[in-house]
Design an enzyme around this catalytic site. Structure first.
Site, PDB file in Angstrom:
ATOM      1  N   ASP A   1      -9.578   2.600  -4.467  1.00 25.17           N
ATOM      2  CA  ASP A   1      -8.674   2.429  -3.330  1.00 25.17           C
ATOM      3  C   ASP A   1      -7.797   3.677  -3.242  1.00 25.17           C
ATOM      4  O   ASP A   1      -8.292   4.789  -3.149  1.00 25.17           O
ATOM      5  CB  ASP A   1      -7.877   1.137  -3.511  1.00 25.17           C
ATOM      6  CG  ASP A   1      -7.303   0.596  -2.208  1.00 25.17           C
ATOM      7  OD1 ASP A   1      -6.911   1.390  -1.341  1.00 25.17           O
ATOM      8  OD2 ASP A   1      -7.209  -0.640  -2.064  1.00 25.17           O
TER       9      ASP A   1
ATOM     10  N   GLU B   1       0.829  -1.208   0.000  1.00 23.88           N
ATOM     11  CA  GLU B   1       0.000   0.000   0.000  1.00 23.88           C
ATOM     12  C   GLU B   1       0.864   1.259   0.000  1.00 23.88           C
ATOM     13  O   GLU B   1       2.065   1.213   0.246  1.00 23.88           O
ATOM     14  CB  GLU B   1      -0.910   0.044   1.234  1.00 23.88           C
ATOM     15  CG  GLU B   1      -2.366  -0.336   0.981  1.00 23.88           C
ATOM     16  CD  GLU B   1      -3.143   0.750   0.252  1.00 23.88           C
ATOM     17  OE1 GLU B   1      -2.543   1.760  -0.180  1.00 23.88           O
ATOM     18  OE2 GLU B   1      -4.368   0.579   0.096  1.00 23.88           O
TER      19      GLU B   1
ATOM     20  N   ASP C   1     -12.755  -5.763  10.528  1.00 23.84           N
ATOM     21  CA  ASP C   1     -13.879  -6.433   9.877  1.00 23.84           C
ATOM     22  C   ASP C   1     -14.581  -5.543   8.858  1.00 23.84           C
ATOM     23  O   ASP C   1     -15.606  -5.933   8.289  1.00 23.84           O
ATOM     24  CB  ASP C   1     -14.882  -6.941  10.915  1.00 23.84           C
ATOM     25  CG  ASP C   1     -15.495  -5.832  11.767  1.00 23.84           C
ATOM     26  OD1 ASP C   1     -15.285  -4.638  11.461  1.00 23.84           O
ATOM     27  OD2 ASP C   1     -16.195  -6.158  12.753  1.00 23.84           O
TER      28      ASP C   1
ATOM     29  N   ASN D   1      -9.688   5.504   2.598  1.00 21.72           N
ATOM     30  CA  ASN D   1      -8.624   5.195   1.650  1.00 21.72           C
ATOM     31  C   ASN D   1      -8.104   6.447   0.965  1.00 21.72           C
ATOM     32  O   ASN D   1      -7.750   7.413   1.624  1.00 21.72           O
ATOM     33  CB  ASN D   1      -9.101   4.138   0.645  1.00 21.72           C
ATOM     34  CG  ASN D   1      -8.501   2.773   0.938  1.00 21.72           C
ATOM     35  OD1 ASN D   1      -7.304   2.650   1.204  1.00 21.72           O
ATOM     36  ND2 ASN D   1      -9.319   1.735   0.910  1.00 21.72           N
TER      37      ASN D   1
ATOM     38  N   ARG E   1      -7.568  -0.225  13.006  1.00 25.51           N
ATOM     39  CA  ARG E   1      -6.177   0.053  12.651  1.00 25.51           C
ATOM     40  C   ARG E   1      -6.105   1.258  11.736  1.00 25.51           C
ATOM     41  O   ARG E   1      -7.092   1.668  11.119  1.00 25.51           O
ATOM     42  CB  ARG E   1      -5.527  -1.146  11.960  1.00 25.51           C
ATOM     43  CG  ARG E   1      -6.115  -1.482  10.582  1.00 25.51           C
ATOM     44  CD  ARG E   1      -5.213  -2.474   9.856  1.00 25.51           C
ATOM     45  NE  ARG E   1      -5.759  -2.955   8.601  1.00 25.51           N
ATOM     46  CZ  ARG E   1      -5.662  -2.328   7.435  1.00 25.51           C
ATOM     47  NH1 ARG E   1      -5.059  -1.139   7.367  1.00 25.51           N
ATOM     48  NH2 ARG E   1      -6.166  -2.853   6.333  1.00 25.51           N
TER      49      ARG E   1
END
Length: 291
Positions: free
Chosen positions: A202, A26, A126, A154, A106
């Site tokens: 993303d 990433e 999740d 994102n 996170r």
């Protein structure tokens, strides 16, 4: 504005810049001072650098999952970790700037604004709706929540003049555009929507023409949208899960794309590597975190 499906795909020359088996590569970021690319493998808790001029690489192991790593103006890195925002000094010494642990959550993607502040996203493991947020972290550590109740925070990036910010909450399939008044978002609206079946938006970057380039998770491509939201370029990739893109290299003309292999039963041999499309466009110099 919804993207036109009529834009003709092009066949770029896709190369492997860094051969790697990252679980969740990433956040590619070009550091112009060091002359190298920074990127992370979130789930393996690694920050990588790559110097395309020499082929040199470094790997820094973090103690927590790391969603993003960006250069600091005085040297070192700012990192978006599981439990908050951390700093690495030029000597490698670590300290917390903002520590805010939340069970099951996170850090994820992050970006540095033109004023040197870090805009850091979070998400639940999740991916539950409303479990994440986007927060502006000032150089002194003052944290201001901008967008609460997102799912997977994102891509974030700014127009060349800094008056617009683009933002992705991936499960919505939307890229939003926000009008900025200094440090504040004063308006947020839909910029474009990725159709169901085409993947999820993303990580993103904005080029010198104000066009938005976005990687499509489960879409196997990078798209470029004009400032009006029209789809005008599609770069097909050999891997299904590109995660983010950024311009780098001496002239900021090479597009680097991070990829993931997590969740794939039979990953493509390039999955997890950093790909590069040379001469794809003209990038903008990025800001370093001022803290």
């Amino acid at each position: 504005m919804r993207a036109s499906a009529s834009a003709a795909p092009r066949k770029p020359g896709v190369e492997v810049a860094v051969r790697e088996w990252a679980e969740l590569g990433e956040g590619p970021t070009w550091d112009p001072v060091a002359g190298h690319l920074i990127w992370v493998d979130i789930l393996n808790s690694r920050v990588h650098t790559y110097d395309p001029a020499t082929g040199g690489r470094t790997v820094l192991a973090t103690e927590q999952h790391v969603g993003a790593a960006k250069p600091r103006a005085g040297g070192g890195l700012v990192v978006n970790l599981r439990d908050g925002i951390g700093l690495y000094g030029p000597d490698g010494a670590f300290s917390w700037l903002v520590r805010d642990p939340v069970a099951g959550r996170r850090g994820n993607d992050a970006a540095v604004a033109p004023d040197g502040a870090l805009w850091a996203g979070t998400m639940r493991y999740d991916e539950a709706p409303g479990g994440g947020s986007l927060t502006r972290v000032a150089p002194d550590g003052t944290a201001t929540e901008v967008f609460p109740d997102v799912a997977v925070s994102n891509g974030t990036g700014w127009s060349p003049d800094g008056t617009l910010m683009y933002y992705v909450d991936s499960p919505t399939r939307r890229i939003d555009v926000c009008r900025m008044d200094g440090q504040r978002v004063v308006d947020r609206r839909e910029f474009t929507v990725v159709a169901e079946g085409d993947g999820f938006p993303d990580g993103l970057t904005v080029d010198a023409d104000g066009c938005v380039w976005v990687a499509l998770w489960d879409g196997g491509q990078v798209r470029r949208y004009t400032p009006s939201g029209a789809l005008d370029r599609v770069l097909r990739l050999p891997v299904p899960r590109p995660t983010a893109c950024a311009f780098g290299g001496r002239d900021l003309r090479d597009l680097y794309v991070t990829t993931a292999r997590v969740g794939l039963d039979r990953p493509h041999p390039m999955a997890g590597s950093v790909l590069v499309i040379r001469g794809a466009g003209q990038g903008l110099p990025g800001a370093a975190f001022a803290g």
